[in-house]
Enzyme design. Structure first.
Site, PDB file in Angstrom:
ATOM      1  N   CYS A  75       0.866  -1.181   0.000  1.00 18.41           N
ATOM      2  CA  CYS A  75       0.000   0.000   0.000  1.00 18.41           C
ATOM      3  C   CYS A  75       0.900   1.227   0.000  1.00 18.41           C
ATOM      4  CB  CYS A  75      -0.907  -0.006   1.229  1.00 18.41           C
ATOM      5  SG  CYS A  75      -1.984   1.443   1.330  1.00 18.41           S
ATOM      6  N   CYS A 216      -4.976   6.294  -4.551  1.00 16.88           N
ATOM      7  CA  CYS A 216      -4.335   4.982  -4.480  1.00 16.88           C
ATOM      8  C   CYS A 216      -2.877   5.169  -4.883  1.00 16.88           C
ATOM      9  CB  CYS A 216      -5.027   3.981  -5.401  1.00 16.88           C
ATOM     10  SG  CYS A 216      -4.217   2.356  -5.438  1.00 16.88           S
TER      11      CYS A 216
END
Length: 281
Positions: A75, A216
């Site tokens: 992430c 993102c």
């Protein structure tokens, strides 16, 4: 009742609950606990949970978990928040940190109070010009792995689409592609972009969150690499996220090999608190 301390952080609108394991040794993770804490109505609310723990030879180790309780891959915005968290909580004596995530070594740097840089591995498994067909849509797309798997679709290239990116049904189409048989069994993240005035405008559907997120990080890296490979957008590449924040992706091309990849953008602490673990077990 066991009280668990946490910090809520945002990385360009991608939000996370961060928990320091050394301060909360009694905290036990389960899919149920994670999904309930991330619930935006009955919990704290977040795209995911990050736990931070000590790791010999490194400043820290981060473990990332998606909002649905599944184990995440890399992430990017979460990593940037973890770097900021480590600096805020004296887990490192330097603004430059080295840490582990999913058993991989990474580094990053606190550039200013809110700007954080994260260094990624080179992208892998690049596939350009693939065709994706769903029940409602057919599109040319590109695929690559930037620590997490990503499909990138340039809406300006889709002759059948005349909808502006801001009006595009990201969740509907993103969900269909995320679950497409070509990406089974793990699925993929899906990014829709347009290039305007030398900058990428991007919207992303994230697996594990199973919804569009405001940003993102690994998706921004994927879009930037594709924009360079196919549309000659020279790094560093600036991306405007759905949350209105700017992410910057830089890299070099060494005879066709993309390397020295970095993701830079805002990461900030939203609030600190405690929750009663028994209420979420």
């Amino acid at each position: 009742m066991k009280k668990i301390s946490f910090v809520k952080m945002s990385g360009a609108g991608n939000d996370f609950i961060l928990i320091n394991r050394s301060q909360n040794p009694e905290f036990v993770l389960s899919n149920n606990v994670i999904s309930r804490l991330c619930d935006r109505r009955n919990g704290i609310g977040a795209d995911g949970i990050i736990t931070i723990k000590n790791s010999p030879g490194f400043d820290f180790e981060m473990d990332y978990f998606n909002a649905d309780g599944s184990t995440g891959t890399l992430c990017g915005n979460g990593a940037r928040c973890s770097i900021k968290f480590a600096c805020n909580n004296n887990l490192t004596k330097s603004k430059t940190v080295n840490f582990l995530s999913n058993g991989q070594k990474y580094s990053g740097e606190l550039l200013s109070d809110e700007q954080v840089k994260f260094n990624l591995k080179p992208p892998a498994d690049i596939k350009l010009g693939i065709i994706i067909e769903t029940g409602h849509w057919q599109s040319e797309a590109d695929y690559l792995h930037t620590g997490s798997p990503h499909v990138v679709i340039n809406l300006a290239e889709q002759s059948t689409i005349d909808t502006a990116l801001k009006d595009f049904p990201v969740e509907k189409i993103g969900r269909e592609i995320r679950h497409h048989k070509d990406f089974a069994p793990g699925g993929t993240n899906v990014n829709f972009m347009k290039i305007e005035n030398g900058r990428i405008i991007i919207r992303s559907y994230e697996r594990g969150v199973e919804a569009e997120t405001l940003a993102c990080g690994t998706g921004a890296v994927a879009a930037a690499v594709i924009a360079y490979l196919k549309y000659n957008l020279i790094p560093p590449v600036s991306l405007l996220t759905q949350g209105g924040e700017i992410l910057n992706v830089d890299f070099v091309d060494d005879n066709g090999n993309i390397k020295n990849v970095s993701l830079t953008g805002p990461a900030k602490e939203i609030f600190k608190g405690e929750f009663l673990l028994d209420n979420f077990s």
